[in-house]
Write an enzyme that holds these catalytic residues in place. Structure first.
Site, short mmCIF file in Angstrom:
data_model
loop_
_atom_site.label_atom_id
_atom_site.label_comp_id
_atom_site.label_asym_id
_atom_site.label_seq_id
_atom_site.Cartn_x
_atom_site.Cartn_y
_atom_site.Cartn_z
N ILE A 13 0.85 -1.19 0.00
CA ILE A 13 0.00 0.00 0.00
C ILE A 13 0.88 1.24 0.00
CG2 ILE A 13 -1.77 1.29 1.27
CD1 ILE A 13 -2.82 -1.29 0.17
N GLU A 44 -32.93 30.25 -10.39
CA GLU A 44 -33.07 29.26 -11.46
C GLU A 44 -32.63 29.79 -12.82
OE1 GLU A 44 -36.09 26.55 -11.03
OE2 GLU A 44 -35.41 26.69 -8.98
N ASP A 81 -2.68 7.20 -17.73
CA ASP A 81 -2.18 8.32 -18.52
C ASP A 81 -0.66 8.31 -18.64
OD1 ASP A 81 -4.52 9.62 -19.22
OD2 ASP A 81 -4.70 10.52 -17.24
N ASN A 100 -2.62 4.06 -1.97
CA ASN A 100 -3.90 3.39 -1.73
C ASN A 100 -4.99 3.89 -2.69
OD1 ASN A 100 -5.46 1.49 -0.26
ND2 ASN A 100 -6.47 3.15 0.85
C1 LIG Z 1 -10.04 9.75 -7.88
C2 LIG Z 1 -8.97 9.12 -8.72
C3 LIG Z 1 -8.71 9.67 -9.97
C4 LIG Z 1 -7.73 9.11 -10.77
N1 LIG Z 1 -7.49 9.68 -12.00
C5 LIG Z 1 -6.56 9.13 -12.81
C6 LIG Z 1 -6.31 9.68 -14.10
O1 LIG Z 1 -6.94 10.66 -14.53
N2 LIG Z 1 -5.36 9.09 -14.87
C7 LIG Z 1 -4.65 8.01 -14.44
O2 LIG Z 1 -3.81 7.54 -15.17
N3 LIG Z 1 -4.87 7.48 -13.23
C8 LIG Z 1 -5.81 8.00 -12.41
N4 LIG Z 1 -6.04 7.43 -11.19
C9 LIG Z 1 -5.33 6.19 -10.83
C10 LIG Z 1 -4.05 6.50 -10.10
O3 LIG Z 1 -3.10 7.02 -10.97
C11 LIG Z 1 -3.53 5.19 -9.52
O4 LIG Z 1 -4.51 4.71 -8.64
C12 LIG Z 1 -2.26 5.41 -8.76
O5 LIG Z 1 -1.24 5.84 -9.57
C13 LIG Z 1 -1.84 4.16 -8.02
O6 LIG Z 1 -0.78 4.49 -7.13
P1 LIG Z 1 -0.83 4.18 -5.58
O7 LIG Z 1 0.46 4.55 -5.01
O8 LIG Z 1 -2.00 4.84 -4.97
O9 LIG Z 1 -1.05 2.63 -5.61
P2 LIG Z 1 -1.62 1.67 -4.48
O10 LIG Z 1 -3.09 1.69 -4.49
O11 LIG Z 1 -0.98 1.96 -3.19
O12 LIG Z 1 -1.11 0.27 -5.04
C14 LIG Z 1 -1.54 -0.20 -6.29
C15 LIG Z 1 -0.94 -1.55 -6.62
O13 LIG Z 1 0.43 -1.40 -6.87
C16 LIG Z 1 1.20 -2.32 -6.08
N5 LIG Z 1 2.41 -1.63 -5.69
C17 LIG Z 1 2.50 -0.38 -5.19
N6 LIG Z 1 3.78 -0.05 -5.00
C18 LIG Z 1 4.51 -1.13 -5.35
C19 LIG Z 1 5.88 -1.41 -5.37
N7 LIG Z 1 6.79 -0.54 -4.98
N8 LIG Z 1 6.27 -2.62 -5.80
C20 LIG Z 1 5.39 -3.55 -6.21
N9 LIG Z 1 4.07 -3.33 -6.21
C21 LIG Z 1 3.64 -2.14 -5.80
C22 LIG Z 1 0.31 -2.67 -4.91
O14 LIG Z 1 0.62 -3.97 -4.47
C23 LIG Z 1 -1.06 -2.59 -5.52
O15 LIG Z 1 -1.40 -3.80 -6.10
C24 LIG Z 1 -7.00 7.97 -10.33
C25 LIG Z 1 -7.26 7.42 -9.09
C26 LIG Z 1 -8.23 7.99 -8.28
C27 LIG Z 1 -8.52 7.39 -6.95
#
Ligand SMILES: Cc1cc2nc3c(=O)[nH]c(=O)nc-3n(C[C@H](O)[C@H](O)[C@H](O)COP(=O)(O)OP(=O)(O)OC[C@H]3O[C@@H](n4cnc5c(N)ncnc54)[C@H](O)[C@@H]3O)c2cc1C
Ligand code: FES
Ligand code: FES
Length: 1311
Positions: free
Chosen positions: A270, A1250, A369, A273
């Protein structure tokens, strides 16, 4: 678990100790997860919960961490609903309470947001404060661009964002805006006759910057030293938090992480998240173990080396890339530029600060993206495990999740290595989304091409597309076949054909829009082609660079600067200075909104014995229920009861609205829409109730017919009420003599209210006399009382209903709270315990429905000079499964169908259709915003046939003098013509060729007030209106202040309730201030008359002395006031009547830039001229106009509800339903209040809540103007259908060109 609360100001989670000490709290619990668990929110009410998915920003808080390596403190905004509490070990969390409060010290951010009128309902305000505050902690003098960027992840449904941005910009060192925008006003001189206007000099401001307390960044709370000590502690140990089902482990160092990954290879790591959190929450994903290495030095680096850049957190990556591109030559940084462009639009600032590059790369969302660009830029992933380190390419095989190219389950991503580009290497990122920022891409792409040095011969080509399949896909075959080709038009043509052949999107693909997405695949390729070609042009003199087709240059859309200019009114110079009427008085609760001290129902402290309610809704549109099996649900811990139709003591179906699913005629239960409440589960926590609701098993047997669309309803003759009709002249006869006749159809889709505070009810059964106390958010207290009384079968005098404020309503809280109130009151009655019923965003969107979709048909007869002689209009709206307000909406739609145009032979008929969708309801504008699109569509069609502009046809047919409407109501259109003229003159219309829109009549009702004067002179005002953010209470205080001639500070207005003012009508139709103002005025005048003898005896006395004397003389100091409403009538048998007390007029003019290749548009400028008569509070009224305009603009452009053919709503949250954000509002936004007279209303004002909604349609018409121009350029001169919303898909597919033709030609089955 130990939570350490540092002062009131800083919530410091300094010591979440090892081993969960049996609190029963799951380790994955988010900081702001279940709004129904306020204790876990530390009794701090400021952080709001609206969507729970990170998409709205209402729950924004600031997290601060100390980095022992750099010895720096890093502050960043996060959406608390996605932050697991356990991940905050060692971090300081600042909520809005920590920023400032009315009890301690108001922070300048809070003060300025309030004083700049940046709050209306106030539900979004704490989140806004936190976003600006966090920015200021990092950049005490931000740029205007940083302000808008910081607010990109915060949604506001009320204000239209302009004043919020404005308040933020007061912190900017140098503003390039017209910040001091109070320059002139439209005013009526005393001697003028009604409807004559003149512009005079400015005399009031919306706010005074001199009153702002200075911002001193050195005064902020210090980071807790104990957290610094903790971070630097050399003897740190692994932390483990154990819950009943899950364990959360924070490794102490990298080796420990690798150890854990070996022991628990399936456990997710995580980081932000933002991928795992939503999966757990919304997709029921379960993990027994979580590994949270957040804070590990080895994983927290953003580093640039001689030959590349490595990064982790998306926000840090962004900063690092900015630094590198400023340092390095351009040719090396093409990949970085492409990433930076997408990082700016990826989610909001909060998510970018939480999400990490590692999480992004590993989770590989299909809409990613960044991954397509990283792959196109040949990035590699550095992995580590106990076995050692290795590197894998971030390429097509990795993105397509091919097992041999994947990381192993025990491996961890250490870094992502992003290469420099080279001179003959071009890298680009391209994307299109429903909304410019903070929206998943509809299609995106990363493309790169390498040329043989000094030539335009392709050496290496890579194309990756997102959102076209379950993973990001590589067009590798296409690329392979183009190696060695020249970068020319023929290559492009072949590339388009090949890529369409290679990337297959099946017709039933998730997300739909198949043809559009296929068009985008080649449109984006074409954009890349043009970009590279321009680059090559600069580098080599290739000979064959003539454009392939007459395309506009593929330039980027303008950025968002946002300037504004608000012209408002002067008050009469003879008006006493203490009289607040006409002045821009700040919203009564504004400061409380910005400090988070304003209490919403969800914020109310837990009540002893209270239960939480979760709904079980129908999954079928029309079906018989064979079985409801609740045994599994009842067996779960904490579950107290399941409530069904059988438990309703009174009427389960009232006025056609069914509370719990049932059939009225036979014993079997029937459901009539997806989303109908079948039963509810009452449990000790919301989590338990929700879990149990999932276990209720329902067996259905589908019934026929299943009617979803208006067309299906017409086929089945399925209607909710009889036809409504108005008619004048002889339509049939007129058609015989006109030069031309056109016929057409217009579809206008529905709209979700998306109020920030979802429907919320607290029902508390009393011990005695069957009494029930309900607190809830609504526009209509009496309806709520009526429904609850009917359901419980008790008299209304036993039901006390309270409402203090609503976090937005827009029509969505008229009838629905009454229905939900009945549902919760039945649960309270059955269980005998208080019920807290808060709809989750998804349930709210599903159950409560919204604006009625419309099918409009027209037949128009007109002369060749553009004069319309005859119109025959038909309206059909999709009312859904029950009556609700549909008949009334249709009446208003028909009555307003003429809009601003006089057509001598005019007929309009309309009927609401009964379908198997959730019942649609009232929505700002009450049918007018939909209906009027039909009128503007035929105006456009007539213009096209007569070779005139739409504006000329409008002008020709507009009402010109005192006339009668088609329903025979006399009115004077002078203010309409004035608004129109002002708009044409002042908006530089002729130079920019834009669209305009017109008037809005109002509805009526009666109102009552109760005013008490206390012995200290303070005054308590109660009235029948509800405060929904529209500033009603503020205006009522202004009225009472003028009438009693006392300062506003003497007057208090607490709440609306049925025990003080009974039988209150709705607060709707823009009439809240009109009717309640008259009632308050009436009460105050009665009291003033009673005090008159006392004042006469002692004219120099004080208010307090007069009150004291009056008391001694036994003069009653309390009274009610009443206003019986405007005298309106409508005889539907004759189709005649004075349906409206008065009309409100407005005109707006918008300028847009449309990208014909993608369908994206950008709103460059809007000018609004609104007839406000005399505004009681210009700040409030301008806020209403701007807010309504932006809501209207969303309705006409990007807001799109999606249903399956089976009637299942897909759009159930901010991820799938896009309301405008700060980036959608006009770059230049000019609003003018035009003054007229309206003697019928209080202080000659007008209700403006409105009317602004429809003015948003100027954006729609401007888009159509642009699309028509693009079509003309391609030789397509035939009129095309004008429908709403003009989504990117609709725009793109209407801009027919070679690409759309090619997509239609190249259809193939999957290989
Ligand atoms: C409201 C919202 C809007 C979004 N809009 C966009 C958007 O416009 N464009 C877009 O491209 N994305 C978008 N996202 C997605 C977002 O980019 C990804 O959810 C984010 O990059 C994931 O990163 P995290 O650190 O939160 O991952 P986490 O949720 O913490 O982990 C994701 C996964 O990666 C694995 N992981 C994490 N770190 C490692 C590591 N070091 N080694 C191995 N495994 C690992 C974890 O085990 C898990 O399975 C959006 C997300 C949300 C919630
Ligand atoms: S409630 Fe957290 S972002 Fe919406
Ligand atoms: S004030 Fe922003 S949502 Fe109401």
């Amino acid at each position: 678990m130990r939570l350490c609360l540092k002062k009131a100001s800083l919530t410091c989670l300094s010591g979440l100790r090892r081993g969960n000490r049996g609190s029963g709290v799951p380790p994955t619990l988010n900081l702001c997860r279940e709004s129904q668990l306020p204790t876990l929110r530390f009794h701090l009410t400021g952080t709001k919960y609206s969507c729970g998915s990170g998409g709205c920003g209402a729950c924004t808080v600031m997290v601060s961490r100390y980095d022992p390596k750099t010895k720096k403190i890093h502050h960043y905004p996060v959406t608390a609903c996605l932050v697991p509490i356990c991940s905050l070990h060692g971090a300081a969390v600042t909520t809005v309470e920590g920023v400032g409060s009315m009890k301690t010290r108001l922070h300048p951010v809070q003060e300025r947001l309030a004083k700049c009128h940046g709050t209306q309902c106030g539900f979004c305000s704490p989140g806004m404060v936190m976003s600006i505050y966090t920015l200021l902690r990092n950049h005490p003098e931000p740029t205007p661009e940083q302000i808008t960027e910081a607010l990109g992840g915060n949604l506001c449904r009320c204000t239209g964002y302009r004043p919020i941005v404005e308040s933020g910009k007061t912190f900017c060192a140098v503003s390039n805006d017209k910040k001091y925008f109070f320059n002139s006003c439209a005013s009526l001189s005393i001697s003028e006759v009604p409807f004559v206007f003149c512009f005079v000099e400015m005399c009031t401001k919306l706010y005074n910057e001199d009153e702002f307390q200075p911002f001193d960044p050195t005064q902020e709370p210090v980071f807790p030293p104990e957290l610094i000590r903790m971070a630097e502690d050399p003897n740190k140990r692994r932390l483990t938090f154990r819950g009943k089902r899950t364990t959360w482990i924070t490794p102490v160092n990298l080796n420990d992480l690798l150890e854990l990954k070996t022991s628990f290879p399936e456990a997710p790591i995580i980081m932000g998240n933002t991928a795992v959190g939503p999966s757990i929450k919304f997709r029921d994903e379960f993990h027994p173990v979580f590994i949270s290495p957040l804070g590990l030095q080895e994983l927290y680096f953003v580093d640039s080396t001689d030959d590349g850049t490595r990064g982790y957190s998306l926000a840090q990556l962004n900063d690092a890339l900015h630094f590198i591109v400023s340092e390095q030559p351009k040719e090396k940084t093409k990949t970085y530029h492409a990433l930076l462009k997408h990082l700016r639009t990826l989610a909001g600032a909060q998510i970018r600060n939480m999400a990490t590059l590692g999480g992004h790369v590993v989770s590989r969302p299909n809409y990613s993206d960044l991954n397509p660009i990283l792959a196109a830029g040949n990035a590699t992933i550095n992995l580590i495990s106990k076995e050692g380190k290795r590197q894998i390419p971030l390429d097509g095989r990795f993105l397509e999740k091919s097992p041999e190219a994947n990381l192993k389950s025990e491996e961890t991503v250490l870094s992502v290595y992003i290469l420099h580009s080279t001179q003959w290497h071009f890298v680009s990122g391209l994307r299109i989304a429903q909304r410019q920022e903070n929206a998943f891409a509809i299609v995106n792409a990363g493309m790169s091409v390498k040329f043989e040095d000094g030539t335009d011969t392709i050496k290496e080509l890579q194309m990756f597309y997102g959102s076209v399949g379950p993973t990001v896909v590589s067009a590798s075959k296409t690329c392979q076949q183009l190696i060695g080709r020249k970068w020319n038009d023929q290559m492009l043509s072949d590339a388009c054909r090949l890529v369409l052949d290679e990337i297959y999107i099946p017709p039933d693909a998730e997300g739909g829009m198949v043809e559009y997405r296929r068009t985008l695949i080649i449109s984006l390729l074409f954009k890349f082609y043009l970009k590279v070609r321009r680059g090559l042009n600069k580098m080599v003199r290739t000979t064959s660079l003539g454009l392939w087709a007459p395309w506009p240059p593929g330039h980027e859309m303008h950025g968002n600067k946002i300037t504004c200019f608000v012209r408002e009114q002067c008050v009469d110079p003879h008006q006493p200075p203490q009289d607040p009427v006409g002045h821009p008085v700040m919203h009564q609760s504004a400061i409380k909104h910005t400090t988070g001290e304003a209490v919403f129902v969800d914020d109310m402290p837990p009540i002893s014995q209270e239960l939480f309610l979760a709904v079980v809704t129908s999954t079928r549109a029309h079906a018989k229920i064979i079985l409801i099996d609740t045994s599994a649900a009842l067996a779960l811990p904490g579950v107290v009861d399941v409530i069904t139709a059988e438990d309703v003591p009174g009427d389960n179906s009232y006025q056609g609205e069914i509370f719990y699913a049932q059939n009225e005629v036979c014993d079997l239960c029937t459901v009539i829409c997806v989303g109908q409440i079948v039963c509810t589960v009452a449990a000790d926590t919301y989590a338990h109730a929700k879990e149990a609701a999932k276990k209720v098993r329902i067996v259905y047997e589908d019934l026929e017919p299943r009617i979803i669309t208006i067309e299906q309803a017409l086929e089945h003759n399925s209607f909710l009420s009889a036809e409504k009709k108005i008619e004048q002249g002889d339509v049939e006869q007129a058609f015989k003599y006109v030069d031309q006749i056109i016929e057409g159809k217009v579809h206008v889709e529905g709209q979700e209210h998306f109020y920030m505070e979802t429907q919320t009810i607290l029902a508390i059964p009393q011990e005695e006399d069957k009494e029930m106390v309900c607190t809830y958010v609504t526009l209509g207290t009496y309806l709520f009382q009526e429904y609850v009384a009917a359901a419980l079968n008790i008299p209304r005098n036993r039901i006390a209903c309270h409402t203090k404020r609503a976090g937005g309503a827009f029509g969505g809280k008229v009838s629905k709270p009454a229905l939900l109130g009945a549902v919760s009151a039945v649960a309270a009655k059955k269980t005998g315990r208080p019920i807290r019923f808060i709809l989750e965003r998804g349930d709210d969107m599903l159950i409560t429905a919204g604006r009625h979709p419309l099918l409009g048909k027209y037949k128009i007869g007109f002369m060749n000079n553009g004069v319309i002689k005859a119109a025959d209009i038909e309206y059909y709206i999709n009312g859904g499964c029950s009556p609700d307000e549909s008949e009334l909406v249709m009446e208003f739609m028909v009555l307003r169908s003429e809009n601003a145009y006089y057509i001598p032979n005019f007929r309009c008929r309309g009927r609401p259709c009964k379908t198997n969708l959730p019942s649609n309801t009232a929505f700002r504008g009450f049918g007018f915003p939909q209906g009027i699109v039909v009128g503007e569509a035929y105006i456009t069609a007539v213009a096209s046939q007569c070779d005139l502009t739409p504006e000329q046809v409008k002008e020709i047919n507009m009402y010109k003098r005192t006339s009668r409407t088609a329903h025979k109501q006399t009115f004077n259109p002078e203010p309409l013509r004035r608004c129109w003229k002002e708009c044409l003159e002042k908006s530089s219309f002729s130079a920019r060729k834009l669209a305009l829109g017109c008037p809005q009549p109002l509805q009526s009702g009666e109102a009552a007030a109760l005013v008490h004067i206390y012995l200290d002179g303070s005054v308590l005002v109660s009235h029948s209106g509800c405060e929904l953010g529209q500033g009603l209470h503020t205006k009522m205080i202004q009225v009472a202040s003028r009438e009693l001639n006392i300062p506003e500070s003497y007057i208090h207005l607490s709440e609306t309730n049925t025990t003080t003012v009974s039988n209150a009508t709705f607060t709707a139709g823009s009439m809240g201030a009109d009717i309640n103002g008259k009632a308050v005025q009436n009460a105050c005048q009665i009291l003033k008359a009673r005090l008159e003898p006392v004042i006469r005896k002692n004219p120099r006395g004080t208010w307090e002395a007069w009150i004291s004397e009056a008391y001694k003389e036994s003069i009653s100091l309390s009274t009610t006031g009443y206003f019986k409403g405007y005298q309106t009538n409508m005889d539907w048998k004759k189709g005649e009547g004075n349906a409206f007390p008065y009309f409100v007029y407005g005109a707006s003019c918008s300028e847009v830039e449309v990208d014909c290749l993608t369908g994206a548009h950008k709103l460059l400028r809007t000018d609004i001229f609104m007839d406000a008569a005399f505004s009681i509070n210009p700040a409030v009224d301008i806020g209403q106009i701007e807010g309504a305009f932006v809501q209207g603009m969303g309705f006409y452009t990007i807001e799109e509800l999606k249903y399956s053919p089976e009637g299942v709503l897909y759009s159930r949250g901010p991820d799938d339903y896009k309301i405008p954000t700060v980036t959608e509002i006009p770059e230049e936004f000019n609003v003018t209040l035009v003054r007229s007279q309206n003697p019928i209303a209080i202080y000659s004002s007008k209700g403006l809540g409105e009317a602004g909604m429809f003015l948003g349609s100027s954006v729609l018409f401007a888009i159509y103007d642009a699309v028509a121009a693009a079509r003309r350029e391609r030789g397509l001169t035939k009129t095309f259908t004008l429908s709403s919303p003009a989504t990117p898909e609709l725009i793109r597919m209407t801009c027919v060109d070679q690409f759309t033709d090619m997509v239609r030609l190249v259809r193939r089955a999957p290989c």
